[in-house]
Write a protein that holds these residues in place. Sequence first.
Motif, PDB file in Angstrom:
ATOM      1  N   GLY A 143       0.824  -1.209   0.000  1.00 47.15           N
ATOM      2  CA  GLY A 143       0.000   0.000   0.000  1.00 47.15           C
ATOM      3  C   GLY A 143       0.855   1.255   0.000  1.00 47.15           C
ATOM      4  N   THR A 144       1.934   1.227   0.788  1.00 49.78           N
ATOM      5  CA  THR A 144       2.842   2.371   0.842  1.00 49.78           C
ATOM      6  C   THR A 144       3.400   2.713  -0.522  1.00 49.78           C
ATOM      7  OG1 THR A 144       3.484   1.727   3.040  1.00 49.78           O
ATOM      8  CG2 THR A 144       4.942   3.236   1.896  1.00 49.78           C
ATOM      9  N   ALA A 145       3.775   1.658  -1.286  1.00 43.34           N
ATOM     10  CA  ALA A 145       4.348   1.891  -2.609  1.00 43.34           C
ATOM     11  C   ALA A 145       3.352   2.646  -3.482  1.00 43.34           C
ATOM     12  CB  ALA A 145       4.730   0.565  -3.248  1.00 43.34           C
ATOM     13  N   PHE A 146       2.067   2.280  -3.409  1.00 42.20           N
ATOM     14  CA  PHE A 146       1.056   3.006  -4.173  1.00 42.20           C
ATOM     15  C   PHE A 146       0.988   4.458  -3.710  1.00 42.20           C
ATOM     16  CE2 PHE A 146      -0.493  -1.287  -5.045  1.00 42.20           C
ATOM     17  CZ  PHE A 146      -0.706  -1.179  -6.408  1.00 42.20           C
ATOM     18  N   PHE A 147       1.036   4.639  -2.390  1.00 48.95           N
ATOM     19  CA  PHE A 147       0.948   5.992  -1.851  1.00 48.95           C
ATOM     20  C   PHE A 147       2.091   6.865  -2.372  1.00 48.95           C
ATOM     21  CE2 PHE A 147       1.467   9.331   1.265  1.00 48.95           C
ATOM     22  CZ  PHE A 147       0.160   9.727   1.486  1.00 48.95           C
ATOM     23  N   VAL A 148       3.319   6.326  -2.348  1.00 47.58           N
ATOM     24  CA  VAL A 148       4.461   7.142  -2.798  1.00 47.58           C
ATOM     25  C   VAL A 148       4.362   7.423  -4.285  1.00 47.58           C
ATOM     26  CG1 VAL A 148       6.915   7.441  -2.502  1.00 47.58           C
ATOM     27  CG2 VAL A 148       5.775   5.675  -1.254  1.00 47.58           C
ATOM     28  N   TYR A 149       3.886   6.454  -5.047  1.00 50.38           N
ATOM     29  CA  TYR A 149       3.727   6.694  -6.486  1.00 50.38           C
ATOM     30  C   TYR A 149       2.712   7.821  -6.691  1.00 50.38           C
ATOM     31  CZ  TYR A 149       4.225   5.299 -11.390  1.00 50.38           C
ATOM     32  OH  TYR A 149       4.527   5.275 -12.717  1.00 50.38           O
ATOM     33  N   GLY A 150       1.663   7.817  -5.861  1.00 50.03           N
ATOM     34  CA  GLY A 150       0.695   8.914  -5.908  1.00 50.03           C
ATOM     35  C   GLY A 150       1.360  10.245  -5.611  1.00 50.03           C
ATOM     36  N   VAL A 151       2.218  10.275  -4.587  1.00 49.26           N
ATOM     37  CA  VAL A 151       2.942  11.507  -4.256  1.00 49.26           C
ATOM     38  C   VAL A 151       3.753  11.963  -5.469  1.00 49.26           C
ATOM     39  CG1 VAL A 151       4.774  12.493  -2.834  1.00 49.26           C
ATOM     40  CG2 VAL A 151       3.049  11.023  -1.792  1.00 49.26           C
ATOM     41  N   LEU A 188      -2.969   7.868  -4.195  1.00 44.73           N
ATOM     42  CA  LEU A 188      -2.947   8.279  -2.783  1.00 44.73           C
ATOM     43  C   LEU A 188      -4.102   7.621  -2.038  1.00 44.73           C
ATOM     44  CD1 LEU A 188      -2.289  12.140  -2.816  1.00 44.73           C
ATOM     45  CD2 LEU A 188      -0.676  10.340  -2.288  1.00 44.73           C
ATOM     46  N   THR A 189      -5.282   7.598  -2.688  1.00 43.33           N
ATOM     47  CA  THR A 189      -6.464   7.003  -2.065  1.00 43.33           C
ATOM     48  C   THR A 189      -6.239   5.519  -1.796  1.00 43.33           C
ATOM     49  OG1 THR A 189      -7.699   8.507  -3.452  1.00 43.33           O
ATOM     50  CG2 THR A 189      -8.955   6.864  -2.256  1.00 43.33           C
ATOM     51  N   ILE A 190      -5.586   4.821  -2.746  1.00 47.33           N
ATOM     52  CA  ILE A 190      -5.316   3.396  -2.538  1.00 47.33           C
ATOM     53  C   ILE A 190      -4.415   3.214  -1.323  1.00 47.33           C
ATOM     54  CG2 ILE A 190      -4.196   1.355  -3.510  1.00 47.33           C
ATOM     55  CD1 ILE A 190      -5.095   2.245  -6.241  1.00 47.33           C
ATOM     56  N   GLY A 191      -3.369   4.040  -1.236  1.00 52.71           N
ATOM     57  CA  GLY A 191      -2.450   3.938  -0.097  1.00 52.71           C
ATOM     58  C   GLY A 191      -3.172   4.157   1.214  1.00 52.71           C
ATOM     59  N   LEU A 192      -4.000   5.219   1.285  1.00 53.54           N
ATOM     60  CA  LEU A 192      -4.741   5.485   2.516  1.00 53.54           C
ATOM     61  C   LEU A 192      -5.794   4.413   2.746  1.00 53.54           C
ATOM     62  CD1 LEU A 192      -5.205   9.351   2.224  1.00 53.54           C
ATOM     63  CD2 LEU A 192      -3.749   8.138   3.826  1.00 53.54           C
ATOM     64  N   GLY A 193      -6.353   3.871   1.631  1.00 52.53           N
ATOM     65  CA  GLY A 193      -7.366   2.830   1.749  1.00 52.53           C
ATOM     66  C   GLY A 193      -6.812   1.568   2.396  1.00 52.53           C
ATOM     67  N   PHE A 194      -5.558   1.224   2.086  1.00 48.35           N
ATOM     68  CA  PHE A 194      -4.916   0.079   2.743  1.00 48.35           C
ATOM     69  C   PHE A 194      -4.839   0.324   4.241  1.00 48.35           C
ATOM     70  CE2 PHE A 194      -3.212  -1.636  -1.290  1.00 48.35           C
ATOM     71  CZ  PHE A 194      -3.321  -2.980  -1.018  1.00 48.35           C
ATOM     72  N   MET A 208       9.094  -1.576  -6.597  1.00 48.34           N
ATOM     73  CA  MET A 208       8.056  -0.551  -6.759  1.00 48.34           C
ATOM     74  C   MET A 208       8.541   0.785  -6.215  1.00 48.34           C
ATOM     75  SD  MET A 208       4.819  -2.829  -5.526  1.00 48.34           S
ATOM     76  CE  MET A 208       3.473  -1.719  -5.864  1.00 48.34           C
ATOM     77  N   LEU A 209       9.147   0.749  -5.027  1.00 44.25           N
ATOM     78  CA  LEU A 209       9.595   2.008  -4.418  1.00 44.25           C
ATOM     79  C   LEU A 209      10.668   2.671  -5.268  1.00 44.25           C
ATOM     80  CD1 LEU A 209       9.680   1.058  -0.638  1.00 44.25           C
ATOM     81  CD2 LEU A 209       8.074   2.546  -1.795  1.00 44.25           C
ATOM     82  N   ASN A 210      11.566   1.868  -5.839  1.00 46.72           N
ATOM     83  CA  ASN A 210      12.627   2.471  -6.636  1.00 46.72           C
ATOM     84  C   ASN A 210      12.113   2.968  -7.975  1.00 46.72           C
ATOM     85  OD1 ASN A 210      14.994   2.416  -5.030  1.00 46.72           O
ATOM     86  ND2 ASN A 210      14.822   0.195  -5.050  1.00 46.72           N
ATOM     87  N   ALA A 211      11.068   2.326  -8.506  1.00 48.79           N
ATOM     88  CA  ALA A 211      10.421   2.856  -9.707  1.00 48.79           C
ATOM     89  C   ALA A 211       9.877   4.247  -9.415  1.00 48.79           C
ATOM     90  CB  ALA A 211       9.296   1.927 -10.147  1.00 48.79           C
ATOM     91  N   VAL A 212       9.284   4.399  -8.216  1.00 52.13           N
ATOM     92  CA  VAL A 212       8.757   5.709  -7.819  1.00 52.13           C
ATOM     93  C   VAL A 212       9.893   6.729  -7.745  1.00 52.13           C
ATOM     94  CG1 VAL A 212       7.636   6.978  -5.977  1.00 52.13           C
ATOM     95  CG2 VAL A 212       6.815   4.728  -6.597  1.00 52.13           C
ATOM     96  N   ASN A 213      11.035   6.304  -7.201  1.00 56.09           N
ATOM     97  CA  ASN A 213      12.171   7.217  -7.102  1.00 56.09           C
ATOM     98  C   ASN A 213      12.561   7.743  -8.469  1.00 56.09           C
ATOM     99  OD1 ASN A 213      12.311   7.013  -4.397  1.00 56.09           O
ATOM    100  ND2 ASN A 213      13.922   5.463  -4.363  1.00 56.09           N
ATOM    101  N   LEU A 214      12.566   6.873  -9.465  1.00 57.00           N
ATOM    102  CA  LEU A 214      12.910   7.296 -10.823  1.00 57.00           C
ATOM    103  C   LEU A 214      11.931   8.367 -11.305  1.00 57.00           C
ATOM    104  CD1 LEU A 214      14.719   6.873 -13.253  1.00 57.00           C
ATOM    105  CD2 LEU A 214      13.221   5.044 -14.015  1.00 57.00           C
ATOM    106  N   SER A 215      10.638   8.125 -11.052  1.00 57.03           N
ATOM    107  CA  SER A 215       9.628   9.137 -11.423  1.00 57.03           C
ATOM    108  C   SER A 215       9.908  10.458 -10.734  1.00 57.03           C
ATOM    109  CB  SER A 215       8.231   8.672 -11.012  1.00 57.03           C
ATOM    110  OG  SER A 215       7.716   7.787 -11.940  1.00 57.03           O
TER     111      SER A 215
END
Lengths: 477, 101
Positions: free
Chosen positions: A170-178, A209-215, B39-46
Amino acid sequence: MAWRDLGAASPELVLTVAAFVVLLYDAWMTGPSLESPRSGGAGWLALAGVALALLLNAFPPTAPVAFAGMYVRDRLTQAVTLAALLGTGITVLLSPAYLNRFRLPAGEYYALVLFSAVGAILMGAARNLVVLFLGLEILSFPLYTLAALATRSRRSQEAGLKYLLLGAFGTAFFVYGVALVYGAAGTLDLSRLAGVPLTPLLGVGVALLTIGLGFEAALVPFHAWAPDVYEGAPLPATAFMSVIAKVGAFAGFLRVFPLALPAAAAQWSAALVAVAVVTMIWGNLAALFQTNLKRLLAYSSIAHAGYMLIGIAAPGPAGTLGVLYYLVVYAVMNLGAFGVLILLERRGEEADEIADLAGLWGRAPWAAGVLALCMVSLAGLPPTGGFIAKLYLFRAALQGGHTTLALVAVLTSVVSVYYYLRVAAAALSGTAPDAVAPRRSATVGIALALAGAGVLWFGILPSTLTAFVQQAVQALR
Amino acid sequence: MSVPAPLYLSLSAVLFTLGTVGVLVRRSALIVFMSVELMLNAVNLSLVTFARLRGGVDGQVVVFFVLVVAAAEVVIGLAIIVNIFRTRDTVDVDDVDLLRG
C-alpha cells in the motif's frame, strides 16, 4: 523561528521523548539479568507522556503553521490529536495485565504504541505530502512490529508478516501517488494543490494516494489483511491498531480531499461514494458470519471505515465534522469492546470466541455491562455516542445530496445490529464455560470505566465534543 | 539530456507494474519483499524525472525520504522473516497459513 516551530509540534515531541524514556527505563530496569521487569513502571511513564501531550494539545499554538509551511497545528489537528491520544491512553491502561500474563516485552510495547500515535498525529498535522507520507510510515512501522510482538506465537508472526507485506504494498502506491501529484502540480504543498487544474496525471496521482490510505484504513477492496492481522496479533495490539490506523488514515483523507482539493469535489466524490458503499456492505455482511470475536471486530472496523468515508465523500463542513466526531467516539467504544476481551483467559490463551463470553454477566457484571454498552454504541443505537456519530455522518450525506449513500448506510446499520447484539446477548446470558476465567485488573477496570463513561457522555451530552469539533471545522473555512 | 523524460516515466511505470505483479504472484516472502522495493525504486525514478522537468529539488529530496523509509521497512521485514524462519524453516507465504483468508 525554530523554537516556535517546536512549540507547535509539542504533543508529538512529548510523545517521542516519552517513548525514548520508556525504552531507556526498561533497559535500565532489565539490567544484566535480561529478565524484563514485571512492575508497571514503563506503563505509567507512557501514561504520563500521553497525559502531558493531552494537556499541551488543549492550548493552541500562537502560530499554527510551522516548519516552513510543512506542518500545521490548527483545530483539526487538535481534534485528530484528541482522538489519537484518547485511544493511546486507554490502550496503555488496558495493556499491563495482558503483557504480564503473556510475558511480552513491556518497554518495547509502550514505546511502539507511543511512536505509532506520533505518526497518526503527524498525519493530521500534514500540510505537505512528504509530511503525510512520513506520518503514514511512522504510524504503520510500529504497528507491524506490534502485530509480530509475541515472537513465540506463530499466529502473531504470521500477522506481522502479512501486515508488513500488504502495508508496504500500500505504501508503494501511496508514494507513487505523491510522485504523480508532484509531477502534475509541481508542488508538494497541500495548500497549493487547490489552484492546480485537474489533469489526468493529477487524477491518477490522487487515485493512488487514495489506494495507499485505503490500505491503512482497511477499505474494501484493500481490506484483505485486516481480519487475519486482527486475529493473529496480540489482543491489546489489535485493539490499538484498530483505532490508531483509522485515526491516521482518516486524518490523511481529510487533509487530501476536502481541504486540499475542494474544486475537484465532483470527480473524487463519486469514486469515494462507490468505495464507501462497497465497504459498508461487505464489512457488515462478512461480520454476520464470524464466530471469532477478533475477526468480528475486524470486519466491524472495516464497516466503520466505510461509515467514516461518508464524511469524506460528502464534502463540506458537515462531513468533516462527522468524521472528526466519529473518530473520537470510535476510539472510545472500540477500545471498550476490546478491553473486556483482554480480561478473559481460556487456559493460558486469549479467549476470543463469542461462546467464551457466555455467562460473563454472572461473573463480572460490570465488564459485561460495558461490553453490552459498547456493542450498542458500535451498532449505532441511542443513548450512546455511536448513535450521535452516525447521525452526523448520515445527515452530512443527505445534505450533500447523496441519498443512496445515506440509504445504504442506514440499511447496513440495521444489519449490524444483529451481530453486535448477538455478542451482547452472549455476554448477558447463558452459563459460563469452565475453561474461561475472567481476570481482575485495576488498570483495565479504570480503562473500561472511562470507555463506558465516554460512550454514554458522548451519547447523552454530545454538545461539548460537538462544540470542540465545530470550532475545528469553522477554522477551516 | 539525450533521453526524453517520457521514456524515463514509462520505464518507471513498467518497473512499478513489474513490482506489483511480483507481489501478487510470487510466493516467497523474500521475493515479495524485493518486489515492493522494486516498486519504491520505480517511484524514485519518477520523482527524479519530475524534479528535473520542473527544475526544482523537491522531488529529489523526497527520494531521500523514500530511501530511508524503504531501509527501515527492510529492517522490520527481515526481523519478522528471520523470526518466522527460526520456528518453521520456510519463508513461503503459502505455508504461513494458520489464519484463514
